[in-house]
Design an enzyme around this catalytic site. Structure first.
Site, PDB file in Angstrom:
ATOM      1  CD  GLU A  40      -3.528  -2.678   7.335  1.00 32.42           C
ATOM      2  OE1 GLU A  40      -2.395  -2.825   6.877  1.00 32.42           O
ATOM      3  OE2 GLU A  40      -4.228  -1.687   7.084  1.00 32.42           O
ATOM      4  CG  ASN A  73      -1.727   1.202   1.434  1.00 33.01           C
ATOM      5  OD1 ASN A  73      -1.784   2.058   0.541  1.00 33.01           O
ATOM      6  ND2 ASN A  73      -2.374   1.325   2.585  1.00 33.01           N
ATOM      7  CD1 TRP A  74       3.621   1.007  -2.752  1.00 35.11           C
ATOM      8  CD2 TRP A  74       3.575   2.027  -4.740  1.00 35.11           C
ATOM      9  NE1 TRP A  74       4.349   0.237  -3.634  1.00 35.11           N
ATOM     10  CE2 TRP A  74       4.331   0.838  -4.863  1.00 35.11           C
ATOM     11  CE3 TRP A  74       3.418   2.839  -5.871  1.00 35.11           C
ATOM     12  CZ2 TRP A  74       4.927   0.451  -6.070  1.00 35.11           C
ATOM     13  CZ3 TRP A  74       3.998   2.446  -7.072  1.00 35.11           C
ATOM     14  CH2 TRP A  74       4.750   1.262  -7.163  1.00 35.11           C
ATOM     15  CE  LYS A  75      -0.367   3.290   4.700  1.00 35.50           C
ATOM     16  NZ  LYS A  75      -0.319   3.388   6.149  1.00 35.50           N
ATOM     17  N   GLY A 122       2.277   2.278  10.772  1.00 36.65           N
ATOM     18  CA  GLY A 122       3.206   3.396  10.626  1.00 36.65           C
ATOM     19  C   GLY A 122       3.896   3.799  11.912  1.00 36.65           C
ATOM     20  CB  SER A 125       5.103  -1.637  11.947  1.00 35.10           C
ATOM     21  OG  SER A 125       4.663  -0.312  12.199  1.00 35.10           O
ATOM     22  N   GLY A 162       2.831  -1.170   4.310  1.00 36.80           N
ATOM     23  CA  GLY A 162       2.836   0.252   3.961  1.00 36.80           C
ATOM     24  C   GLY A 162       4.253   0.719   3.705  1.00 36.80           C
ATOM     25  N   GLY A 163       4.861   1.335   4.716  1.00 40.03           N
ATOM     26  CA  GLY A 163       6.190   1.938   4.601  1.00 40.03           C
ATOM     27  C   GLY A 163       7.223   1.073   3.884  1.00 40.03           C
ATOM     28  CD  GLU A 218      -3.184   5.447   6.825  1.00 43.41           C
ATOM     29  OE1 GLU A 218      -3.180   5.503   5.579  1.00 43.41           O
ATOM     30  OE2 GLU A 218      -2.228   4.985   7.481  1.00 43.41           O
ATOM     31  CG  HIS A 259      -5.990   1.764   5.180  1.00 45.14           C
ATOM     32  ND1 HIS A 259      -5.602   2.721   6.098  1.00 45.14           N
ATOM     33  CD2 HIS A 259      -4.935   0.935   5.027  1.00 45.14           C
ATOM     34  CE1 HIS A 259      -4.356   2.471   6.466  1.00 45.14           C
ATOM     35  NE2 HIS A 259      -3.928   1.391   5.834  1.00 45.14           N
TER      36      HIS A 259
END
Ligand code: PGA
Length: 254
Positions: free
Chosen positions: A167, A9-11, A173, A213, A234-235, A97, A95
């Site tokens: 998640e 997930n590149w956000k 994150g 993470s 993600g990251g 967010e 998600h």
């Protein structure tokens, strides 16, 4: 063992140039990897370019969100049909967010899943509790509510087309991961809910990813858990080496 599914997930990150470079690095690194399903989720505006680059490669491309309506006066929104039209096969729905920042409710998530399925897109339904909810011992209640609301009126055939991503919000994150045992316990709980809402075959066939993470160091222990069928990253998906390392770990458990 199920085939693991690793999704990046590149956000709201990267430039078009960097996104294209990253995808090319991934293609080189994944060359003949069929043991694991791999998907990437760039921002809307890069999807078409990335889909074009990945044509003929064994990597899924999906969006990070979509609108539940078919078409019409919804300024700024993107429909499932549009995503399908440019070559997407997957979409992330619900998600945390989007739930926290854009007030997405379980019923909106449910409508998006239905719209995704009717456009032949495979949804990744995200669920997970906040730190406050975990501290108050409400993890199960929250996750169960998100699943009941998100899956309302869906048949077992439809649910078999989904991936669920557990998640925990406190792990996203933050560098703070759920322990493999903590994650495995919630995954087993999710699978039991699917079993009681649907049946054992559906519960067994659905893939449940862990997200929060995940990196090249902790992937092995997380993916090695019996109830964990992949990761939503993600990251660490923004760096080809760490993402490819996570995929390599997944190969061992597929
Ligand atoms: P993270 O994000 O790996 O950076 O924690 C995961 C996600 O939000 O899907």
């Amino acid at each position: 063992m199920k085939k693991q599914f690793i999704a990046g997930n590149w956000k709201m990150n990267l430039t078009l140039e960097k996104a294209k470079a990253l995808v090319k690095e991934l293609c080189n690194g994944l060359a003949d990897s069929e043991a694991v399903d791999v998907g990437i989720f760039p921002s809307f505006v890069y999807l078409k370019d990335i889909c074009d680059i990945l044509k003929g490669h064994n990597v899924f491309v999906g969006a990070q969100n979509m609108n539940m309506e078919k078409s019409g006066a919804f300024t700024g929104e993107v429909s499932g049909e549009m995503l399908r039209d440019i070559g997407c096969t997957h979409v992330i729905v619900g998600h945390s967010e989007r739930r926290a920042i854009y007030q997405e409710t379980n019923s909106m998530v449910n409508a998006k899943i239905k719209a995704a399925l009717s456009n032949d897109l495979c949804p990744i339904l995200c669920v997970g509790e906040s730190q406050e909810e975990r501290d108050a011992d409400k993890t199960r209640e929250i996750v169960e509510g998100q699943l009941s609301g998100g899956l309302e009126d869906l048949t077992s055939e439809q649910v078999e087309g989904l991936t669920i991503a557990y998640e925990p919000v406190w792990a996203i994150g933050t560098g703070k991961t759920a322990t493999p045992e903590q994650a495995n316990e919630v995954h087993a709980f999710i699978r039991n809910i699917i079993r009681s809402k649907y049946n054992d075959d559906t519960a067994q066939s659905i893939r449940i990813q862990y997200g929060g993470s995940v990196n090249s160091k902790n992937a092995k222990d997380l993916l090695g858990q019996p109830e964990i069928d992949g990761a939503l990253v993600g990251g660490a998906s923004l760096d080809s080496n760490s993402f490819l390392d996570i995929v390599s770990e997944a190969v061992k458990f597929s």
